[in-house]
Design a protein around this motif. Structure first.
Motif, short mmCIF file in Angstrom:
data_model
loop_
_atom_site.label_atom_id
_atom_site.label_comp_id
_atom_site.label_asym_id
_atom_site.label_seq_id
_atom_site.Cartn_x
_atom_site.Cartn_y
_atom_site.Cartn_z
N LEU A 1 127.22 116.66 154.30
CA LEU A 1 126.37 115.86 153.43
C LEU A 1 124.93 116.38 153.44
CD1 LEU A 1 126.00 113.41 151.58
CD2 LEU A 1 125.62 112.02 153.63
N ALA B 1 124.75 119.42 151.35
CA ALA B 1 124.83 119.06 149.93
C ALA B 1 123.52 118.47 149.45
CB ALA B 1 125.98 118.08 149.70
N MET B 2 122.87 117.67 150.29
CA MET B 2 121.62 117.03 149.90
C MET B 2 120.48 118.02 149.76
SD MET B 2 121.69 113.55 152.23
CE MET B 2 119.99 113.18 151.82
N GLY C 1 125.15 113.43 146.77
CA GLY C 1 125.83 114.27 147.75
C GLY C 1 127.21 113.75 148.10
N TYR D 1 127.91 123.26 142.13
CA TYR D 1 128.67 123.50 143.35
C TYR D 1 130.01 124.16 143.06
CZ TYR D 1 125.38 120.90 146.18
OH TYR D 1 124.24 120.50 146.83
#
Length: 256
Positions: free
Chosen positions: A14, A17-18, A49, A153
């Protein structure tokens, strides 16, 4: 019961992703405004995220504090910052047009605080910037931007060597749209004011006893507001095209 190791691995994913999402929110219009609290951006980045983790798998490095982990974080931050900056360039076109029009009309001295950056800029530029923001929201540009970040992504997965010289060159080339778009937005009013200045110059040349400051400034201010009101529909369409151009450039940049 979920093992603590699994929770720790999910939190690391996470955070990675953030990084890209947070970089986008830092530079993208609307989200980067000083009126948006940092806590809101963090919560929004975490929410997006979680959405990304549910759609695309993220292979985080085994050791996030290693050299490889820091390199991936730096690349993810650059990707996010670049995506937001591309949209920010599209927003700079009406702001530049407003600065030119304010100086031409005679309102260059009237400045106010920009709600986006906190800096001072001309009132006409602020008005066009607010109008651009409303147009961008009306066309769901903020949702398209979130969609682009999530889609990135899939096209630019975590850990790949995606950033090349060509990516930065595309951003530099799109920077020219700031001047081209700003000129297009300011052209209707600017051309009318240019013709008015020629007329005032001829009048003061023919009658030197007329004070150019007593006649020209009020006439320019009044004509500028009238022409600005008449040109609003065309300027709004050009600002919508600027928002679309920014989103299209962002799509092209991530390879869509």
């Amino acid at each position: 019961m979920i093992p603590s190791v699994a929770i720790e691995a999910w939190m690391v994913q996470l955070i990675f992703a953030m990084t890209r999402i947070g970089g986008t929110l830092v530079t993208a219009p609307i989200f980067s405004a000083i009126g948006v609290p940092l806590q809101v951006r963090v919560v929004l980045a975490a929410s997006i995220g979680v959405l990304v983790l549910g759609v695309y798998p993220i292979d985080a490095p085994a050791d996030p504090l290693s050299l490889q982990g820091f390199a991936i974080i730096a690349q993810e931050a650059l990707i996010g910052l670049s995506l937001g900056f591309i949209i920010q360039l599209a927003f700079a076109a009406p702001l530049l047009a407003g600065e030119y029009l304010a100086n031409s009309i005679g309102l260059g001295f009237a400045n106010m605080v920009d709600p986006q950056s906190g800096n001072h800029s001309a009132v006409v530029g602020q008005f066009l910037n607010i109008l651009m923001t409303l147009i961008f929201l009306s066309m769901n540009g903020h949702l398209m931007l979130v969609q682009l970040v999530v889609k990135s992504y899939e096209l630019m997965p975590l850990g790949g060597g995606w950033l090349t010289r060509g990516h930065f060159w595309e951003i530099i080339m799109f920077g020219g749209y700031v001047f081209a778009g700003g000129l297009a937005i300011a052209l209707p009013v600017g051309f009318a004011l240019f013709g008015l200045n020629l007329l005032v110059g001829v009048i003061t040349r023919a009658a030197p006893q007329l004070n150019i400051f007593a006649v020209g400034l009020p006439l320019t201010l009044m004509t500028g507001f009238i022409v600005l009101a008449i040109a609003f529909p065309a300027m709004s369409q050009l600002m919508q095209q600027a928002g679309v151009a920014g989103l299209d450039q962002a799509r092209q940049w991530i390879g869509m």
